[in-house]
Design an enzyme around this catalytic site. Structure first.
Site, mmCIF file in Angstrom:
data_model
loop_
_atom_site.group_PDB
_atom_site.id
_atom_site.type_symbol
_atom_site.label_atom_id
_atom_site.label_comp_id
_atom_site.label_asym_id
_atom_site.label_seq_id
_atom_site.Cartn_x
_atom_site.Cartn_y
_atom_site.Cartn_z
ATOM 1 N N ARG A 1 0.849 -1.204 0.000
ATOM 2 C CA ARG A 1 0.000 0.000 0.000
ATOM 3 C C ARG A 1 0.883 1.252 0.000
ATOM 4 O O ARG A 1 0.614 2.224 -0.702
ATOM 5 C CB ARG A 1 -0.963 -0.025 1.196
ATOM 6 C CG ARG A 1 -2.099 -1.029 1.018
ATOM 7 C CD ARG A 1 -3.145 -0.931 2.119
ATOM 8 N NE ARG A 1 -2.719 -1.553 3.362
ATOM 9 C CZ ARG A 1 -3.035 -2.786 3.743
ATOM 10 N NH1 ARG A 1 -3.803 -3.552 2.982
ATOM 11 N NH2 ARG A 1 -2.619 -3.279 4.902
ATOM 12 N N SER B 1 -17.273 -6.954 -3.601
ATOM 13 C CA SER B 1 -18.613 -7.541 -3.536
ATOM 14 C C SER B 1 -19.133 -7.553 -2.097
ATOM 15 O O SER B 1 -20.192 -8.116 -1.841
ATOM 16 C CB SER B 1 -18.584 -8.960 -4.108
ATOM 17 O OG SER B 1 -17.611 -9.724 -3.456
ATOM 18 N N CYS C 1 -2.772 -14.486 -4.106
ATOM 19 C CA CYS C 1 -2.447 -14.979 -2.755
ATOM 20 C C CYS C 1 -2.706 -16.483 -2.679
ATOM 21 O O CYS C 1 -2.887 -17.029 -1.600
ATOM 22 C CB CYS C 1 -3.230 -14.218 -1.694
ATOM 23 S SG CYS C 1 -5.004 -14.367 -1.835
#
Ligand code: SAH
Length: 397
Positions: free
Chosen positions: A210, A252, A341
């Site tokens: 990030r 979602s 991942c």
């Protein structure tokens, strides 16, 4: 103490200090779930003290390869101290830290994250379940955190024959605190709820990525960002912190998106600079292409498409598909940070998949950096299988 004897030749993995023994490697011996057993080679040599798991494919997980070491309260206290010592050496710019990363920290099946003054833990193996109280005491003593929340609701517990368990495991004398906590990551404020969030509450493994994203957005002067599989918008905050004018978060999960929206204003950015889209990413990407949209920066951080190598084929197609769509949406000179991942997809295979996606999209790019999990999610030299998160930072030509 019960003894588990391995089949001839099956001692090799324990000899190289890999902590697992699969069901098919056991010649004889049994024990109760999580019971500590002595593991021996076919010719009777000591190999490890280990936790036995009668219903798991991973029948035995080694606690220690030292015959003189006892698996008791002091053992867990030592392992936890060693894990904390490493984190202390890493210079982590956050008060959200993974303290215990399972096998890599010599505690197979134990995950512990620290969020401010709060610990959130997953006990994912029969061995950690059996020693839960000793582990909880050692965690509280080593960290000084009085509040420990248990999030043992991961599906992998089923394979160990364990029911899901959630709730406070330790609370301060003053009573249970709120399960909601605010952490400070690279100077950004991020909130999470250890009871409601994914896994232990947040994805700490992407912390350094990030920051890298914010830095690259700034250096490259990128203005429009798309954060796919945004969860609570960590990369979205990073985009705005890096100087992007606008970011779109797609996920979602409605609660995750609500928190993403709150994170934008909590960090001092105008809400008009963020759009939250409650949608399936694949559909959203196709919609953007239809609309002729383009983005300067795209994050693709999907959930695990391949839980094991057996799912690698189908997962490969799914990864290729979203990467192809993302390439089409990326402006020339724009940045794509794309991840997998899945333990079942290695770094090399992932690179191949992304290369195939670029070919199909008629897009080429500079591979500027290979990405991985933050170092408080370590692998060890003897346990390369622990490497699950891999990614590529690509600048479109
Ligand atoms: N990048 C995030 C973590 C992403 S975790 C961070 O830095 O915190 C993966 C996310 O994908 C979850 O939030 C999950 O809700 C979401 N997700 C899973 N399947 C999805 C789909 N088909 N479409 C959109 N989001 C999905």
């Amino acid at each position: 103490m019960k003894t588990i004897t391995l089949r001839d030749g099956k001692e090799r993995s324990l000899l190289r200090r890999h902590p697992w023994v699969f069901q098919g490697s056991v010649a004889k011996g049994k024990a109760d779930p999580g019971e500590t057993v002595r593991v021996e080679s076919a010719d009777g040599r000591f190999l490890a003290w280990a936790a036995f798991s009668p219903s798991s494919q991973i029948r035995v997980r080694a606690w220690t390869f030292d015959e003189a070491e006892r698996v008791d309260e002091a053992f867990f206290a030592r392992r936890i101290q060693a894990a904390l010592a490493l984190r202390g050496q890493l210079g982590i710019d956050s008060d959200g830290v993974r303290l215990i990363h399972g096998e890599a920290d010599g505690l197979p099946g134990l995950i512990v994250d620290r969020y401010g003054d709060l610990l959130s833990a997953q006990f994912l193996s029969a061995g950690t379940e059996r020693f839960k109280q000793a582990i909880a005491d050692a965690l509280v003593a080593a960290t000084g955190c009085q509040a420990l929340y248990e999030r043992s609701d991961s599906g992998v517990r089923q394979m160990e024959g364990l029911e899901p368990v959630t709730g406070w495991l330790r609370t301060p004398a003053s009573g249970a605190p709120s399960t909601e906590v605010t952490i400070r990551e690279h100077g950004w404020r991020l909130t999470l709820d250890v009871a409601e969030g994914h896994k232990t509450g947040y994805y700490l493994d992407q912390r350094d990525n990030r920051k890298l994203f914010a830095d690259l957005v700034r250096q490259m002067g990128l203005k429009t960002a798309l954060n796919c599989y945004s969860y609570t918008g960590g990369f979205s905050v990073a985009a705005l912190a890096g100087g992007a004018e606008h970011v779109t978060s797609v996920d979602s999960s409605a609660p995750a998106l609500a928190r993403a929206g709150a994170h934008i204003t909590l960090n001092g950015f105008d809400a008009s600079r963020h759009t939250a889209m409650d949608a399936d990413v694949n559909g959203a990407l196709r919609q953007f292409i239809k609309e002729g949209r383009r983005f300067d920066a795209i994050i693709l951080d999907p959930p695990k498409f391949a839980p094991s190598a057996a799912h690698a084929d189908r997962a490969s197609r799914a990864y290729k598909d979203i990467n192809r769509l993302a390439f089409k949406l990326l402006e020339p000179g724009g940045l794509l940070m794309t991840y997998s991942c899945s333990g079942g997809i290695g770094a090399e295979l992932f690179h191949k998949i992304v290369a195939g996606a670029g070919m199909d999209a008629y897009v080429d790019g500079y591979l500027i950096k290979r990405l991985e999990a933050s170092p408080d999610h370590p692998t060890t030299i003897n346990y390369p299988e622990g490497e699950y998160l891999k990614g590529l930072a690509i600048v479109r030509r």
